[in-house]
Write a protein that holds these residues in place. Structure first.
Motif, PDB file in Angstrom:
ATOM      1  N   MET A 188       0.929  -1.158   0.162  1.00 22.00           N
ATOM      2  CA  MET A 188      -0.013  -0.104   0.038  1.00 22.00           C
ATOM      3  C   MET A 188       0.741   1.044  -0.078  1.00 22.00           C
ATOM      4  O   MET A 188       1.834   1.351   0.655  1.00 22.00           O
ATOM      5  N   ALA A 189       0.429   2.427  -0.873  1.00 16.43           N
ATOM      6  CA  ALA A 189       1.218   3.589  -0.745  1.00 16.43           C
ATOM      7  C   ALA A 189       1.164   4.499   0.203  1.00 16.43           C
ATOM      8  O   ALA A 189      -0.028   4.460   0.922  1.00 16.43           O
ATOM      9  N   SER A 190       2.051   4.962   0.635  1.00 14.78           N
ATOM     10  CA  SER A 190       2.064   5.856   1.864  1.00 14.78           C
ATOM     11  C   SER A 190       1.131   7.016   1.524  1.00 14.78           C
ATOM     12  O   SER A 190       1.203   7.757   0.437  1.00 14.78           O
ATOM     13  N   PRO A 191       0.099   7.129   2.441  1.00 13.69           N
ATOM     14  CA  PRO A 191      -0.810   8.565   2.046  1.00 13.69           C
ATOM     15  C   PRO A 191      -0.270   9.743   2.674  1.00 13.69           C
ATOM     16  O   PRO A 191      -1.038  10.809   2.545  1.00 13.69           O
ATOM     17  N   ALA A 192       0.867   9.678   3.077  1.00 15.54           N
ATOM     18  CA  ALA A 192       1.352  11.041   3.840  1.00 15.54           C
ATOM     19  C   ALA A 192       1.575  12.062   2.865  1.00 15.54           C
ATOM     20  O   ALA A 192       1.063  13.371   3.022  1.00 15.54           O
ATOM     21  N   PRO A 193       1.936  12.029   1.610  1.00 14.05           N
ATOM     22  CA  PRO A 193       1.934  13.240   0.691  1.00 14.05           C
ATOM     23  C   PRO A 193       0.644  13.575   0.274  1.00 14.05           C
ATOM     24  O   PRO A 193       0.395  15.026   0.205  1.00 14.05           O
ATOM     25  N   LEU A 194      -0.483  12.836   0.026  1.00  5.04           N
ATOM     26  CA  LEU A 194      -1.632  13.403  -0.074  1.00  5.04           C
ATOM     27  C   LEU A 194      -2.268  13.994   1.284  1.00  5.04           C
ATOM     28  O   LEU A 194      -2.907  15.260   1.217  1.00  5.04           O
ATOM     29  N   VAL A 195      -2.263  13.422   2.373  1.00  2.00           N
ATOM     30  CA  VAL A 195      -2.614  14.141   3.586  1.00  2.00           C
ATOM     31  C   VAL A 195      -1.795  15.603   3.508  1.00  2.00           C
ATOM     32  O   VAL A 195      -2.630  16.472   4.170  1.00  2.00           O
ATOM     33  N   ALA A 196      -0.405  15.649   3.653  1.00  2.00           N
ATOM     34  CA  ALA A 196       0.184  16.752   3.504  1.00  2.00           C
ATOM     35  C   ALA A 196      -0.342  17.898   2.539  1.00  2.00           C
ATOM     36  O   ALA A 196      -0.507  19.163   2.912  1.00  2.00           O
ATOM     37  N   SER A 197      -0.855  17.162   1.484  1.00  7.66           N
ATOM     38  CA  SER A 197      -1.261  18.286   0.368  1.00  7.66           C
ATOM     39  C   SER A 197      -2.363  18.985   0.788  1.00  7.66           C
ATOM     40  O   SER A 197      -3.093  20.024   0.690  1.00  7.66           O
ATOM     41  N   ILE A 198      -3.402  18.024   1.247  1.00  2.06           N
ATOM     42  CA  ILE A 198      -4.635  18.490   1.815  1.00  2.06           C
ATOM     43  C   ILE A 198      -4.484  19.402   2.904  1.00  2.06           C
ATOM     44  O   ILE A 198      -5.414  20.463   3.119  1.00  2.06           O
ATOM     45  N   GLY A 199      -3.563  19.248   3.765  1.00  2.00           N
ATOM     46  CA  GLY A 199      -3.312  20.072   4.590  1.00  2.00           C
ATOM     47  C   GLY A 199      -2.997  21.589   4.197  1.00  2.00           C
ATOM     48  O   GLY A 199      -3.430  22.514   4.614  1.00  2.00           O
ATOM     49  N   HIS A 200      -2.045  21.587   3.164  1.00  2.00           N
ATOM     50  CA  HIS A 200      -1.698  22.977   2.607  1.00  2.00           C
ATOM     51  C   HIS A 200      -3.133  23.543   2.019  1.00  2.00           C
ATOM     52  O   HIS A 200      -3.152  24.677   2.164  1.00  2.00           O
ATOM     53  N   GLN A 201      -3.851  22.794   1.264  1.00  2.00           N
ATOM     54  CA  GLN A 201      -5.223  23.320   0.616  1.00  2.00           C
ATOM     55  C   GLN A 201      -5.997  23.749   1.713  1.00  2.00           C
ATOM     56  O   GLN A 201      -6.807  24.820   1.381  1.00  2.00           O
ATOM     57  N   MET A 202      -6.103  23.009   2.664  1.00  2.00           N
ATOM     58  CA  MET A 202      -6.994  23.479   3.874  1.00  2.00           C
ATOM     59  C   MET A 202      -6.656  24.939   4.486  1.00  2.00           C
ATOM     60  O   MET A 202      -7.465  25.841   4.708  1.00  2.00           O
ATOM     61  N   VAL A 203      -5.290  25.071   4.527  1.00  2.00           N
ATOM     62  CA  VAL A 203      -4.849  26.334   5.122  1.00  2.00           C
ATOM     63  C   VAL A 203      -5.314  27.669   3.979  1.00  2.00           C
ATOM     64  O   VAL A 203      -5.683  28.577   4.549  1.00  2.00           O
ATOM     65  N   ALA A 204      -4.998  27.329   2.622  1.00  2.00           N
ATOM     66  CA  ALA A 204      -5.298  28.067   1.686  1.00  2.00           C
ATOM     67  C   ALA A 204      -7.029  28.304   1.944  1.00  2.00           C
ATOM     68  O   ALA A 204      -7.349  29.606   1.618  1.00  2.00           O
ATOM     69  N   LEU A 205      -7.633  27.339   1.781  1.00  2.00           N
ATOM     70  CA  LEU A 205      -9.166  27.500   1.781  1.00  2.00           C
ATOM     71  C   LEU A 205      -9.542  28.483   3.035  1.00  2.00           C
ATOM     72  O   LEU A 205     -10.282  29.315   2.843  1.00  2.00           O
ATOM     73  N   GLN A 206      -8.915  28.233   4.384  1.00  2.58           N
ATOM     74  CA  GLN A 206      -9.376  28.807   5.377  1.00  2.58           C
ATOM     75  C   GLN A 206      -8.819  30.438   5.242  1.00  2.58           C
ATOM     76  O   GLN A 206      -9.780  31.524   5.755  1.00  2.58           O
ATOM     77  N   THR A 207      -7.649  30.567   4.859  1.00  2.00           N
ATOM     78  CA  THR A 207      -7.278  32.078   4.385  1.00  2.00           C
ATOM     79  C   THR A 207      -8.316  32.738   3.573  1.00  2.00           C
ATOM     80  O   THR A 207      -8.690  33.982   3.872  1.00  2.00           O
ATOM     81  N   LEU A 208      -8.714  32.080   2.484  1.00  2.00           N
ATOM     82  CA  LEU A 208      -9.645  32.588   1.693  1.00  2.00           C
ATOM     83  C   LEU A 208     -11.047  32.931   2.035  1.00  2.00           C
ATOM     84  O   LEU A 208     -11.668  33.872   1.900  1.00  2.00           O
ATOM     85  N   GLN A 209     -11.638  32.098   2.969  1.00  3.87           N
ATOM     86  CA  GLN A 209     -12.828  32.325   3.636  1.00  3.87           C
ATOM     87  C   GLN A 209     -12.792  33.518   4.633  1.00  3.87           C
ATOM     88  O   GLN A 209     -13.679  34.150   4.637  1.00  3.87           O
ATOM     89  N   LEU A 210     -11.513  33.359   5.309  1.00  6.58           N
ATOM     90  CA  LEU A 210     -11.545  34.736   6.199  1.00  6.58           C
ATOM     91  C   LEU A 210     -11.423  35.864   5.443  1.00  6.58           C
ATOM     92  O   LEU A 210     -12.073  36.871   5.819  1.00  6.58           O
ATOM     93  N   LEU A 211     -10.819  35.893   4.231  1.00  9.17           N
ATOM     94  CA  LEU A 211     -10.719  37.098   3.424  1.00  9.17           C
ATOM     95  C   LEU A 211     -12.046  37.542   3.118  1.00  9.17           C
ATOM     96  O   LEU A 211     -12.427  38.658   2.997  1.00  9.17           O
ATOM     97  N   GLN A 212     -13.019  36.756   2.644  1.00 10.05           N
ATOM     98  CA  GLN A 212     -14.487  36.937   2.382  1.00 10.05           C
ATOM     99  C   GLN A 212     -15.083  37.616   3.309  1.00 10.05           C
ATOM    100  O   GLN A 212     -15.905  38.448   3.318  1.00 10.05           O
ATOM    101  N   GLN A 213     -14.900  37.059   4.712  1.00 14.86           N
ATOM    102  CA  GLN A 213     -15.414  37.265   5.969  1.00 14.86           C
ATOM    103  C   GLN A 213     -15.258  38.880   6.027  1.00 14.86           C
ATOM    104  O   GLN A 213     -15.982  39.750   6.462  1.00 14.86           O
ATOM    105  N   GLU A 214     -14.005  39.113   6.171  1.00  9.73           N
ATOM    106  CA  GLU A 214     -13.267  40.444   6.433  1.00  9.73           C
ATOM    107  C   GLU A 214     -13.990  41.551   5.395  1.00  9.73           C
ATOM    108  O   GLU A 214     -14.323  42.852   5.919  1.00  9.73           O
TER     109      GLU A 214
END
Length: 211
Positions: free
Chosen positions: A1-27
């Motif tokens: 089974m392939a290690s899921p770590a790269p995908l998990v890390a990629s999702i983590g970066h995307q989540m930070v980006a998403l939360q940043t953009l959502q807060l920008l919309q709120q502001e």
């Protein structure tokens, strides 16, 4: 089974980006009300914490976000995701009460499109690509998600103007690159699950037309 770590890390970066953009919309006051751009459309919408007095982004993890992706990875590997979580300080913008010109409407629409598409991408990665990766190995281009996070953090520091527009367009293009590379990575997998995942990713691309 392939290690899921790269995908998990990629999702983590995307989540930070998403939360940043959502807060920008709120502001800017663009994410409020049932019909506002970027308003929650369903259970995949990621809630964010309010902005503190210092203006520091304090994005809290939402149920079903990174933890959902990390449910199938061991604790040491998920530390890479937690370490990837960063923040950017939003400039103290006043609530947006100026006349909504065509240019401003276009900008609001473009930002909402990136927010919605990022949320949809994270959902596809968590629900479809995560389980698929447990069966078949396929490439994950982590650096693109890092770049996307960094672009969104820089965008949050901009006042409306040409640099804001350039950063928003860069985020749009980087997000498209992430989706296209995922489709390419899945192209040769012989399973029904990969067909469903590719169809979902192509739908995201349709929502990100060239600007």
């Amino acid at each position: 089974m392939a290690s899921p770590a790269p995908l998990v890390a990629s999702i983590g970066h995307q989540m930070v980006a998403l939360q940043t953009l959502q807060l920008l919309q709120q502001e800017w006051g663009w994410g409020e009300g049932p019909g506002a751009p970027g308003s929650p459309r369903g259970p995949d919408h990621v809630p964010v914490a309010p902005i503190g007095r210092s203006g520091q982004l304090r994005a809290r993890r939402a149920p079903g976000s990174e933890e959902g992706a990390a449910a199938w990875v061991s604790s040491p590997e998920t530390e890479a995701v937690r370490g990837a979580e960063g923040g950017a300080e939003l400039l103290p913008f006043p609530r947006d009460s100026r006349p909504c010109t065509l240019a401003r409407m276009a900008m609001r629409s473009a930002l909402a499109r990136v927010v919605d598409s990022t949320s949809e991408l994270v959902s596809v990665e968590q629900t479809l690509l995560g389980p698929l990766l447990q069966e078949r190995s396929f490439p994950i281009h982590l650096k693109d998600s890092v770049e996307f996070r960094n672009i969104c953090s820089h965008l949050a520091l901009q006042i409306e103007g040409q640099q804001f527009d350039r950063d928003l367009n860069a985020a749009h293009q980087c997000l498209k690159t992430i989706v296209k590379k995922l489709i390419q990575s899945l192209a040769n997998l012989p399973s029904d699950a990969h067909v469903v995942a590719c169809a979902s990713l192509r739908q995201i691309l349709q929502n990100l037309p060239d600007v």
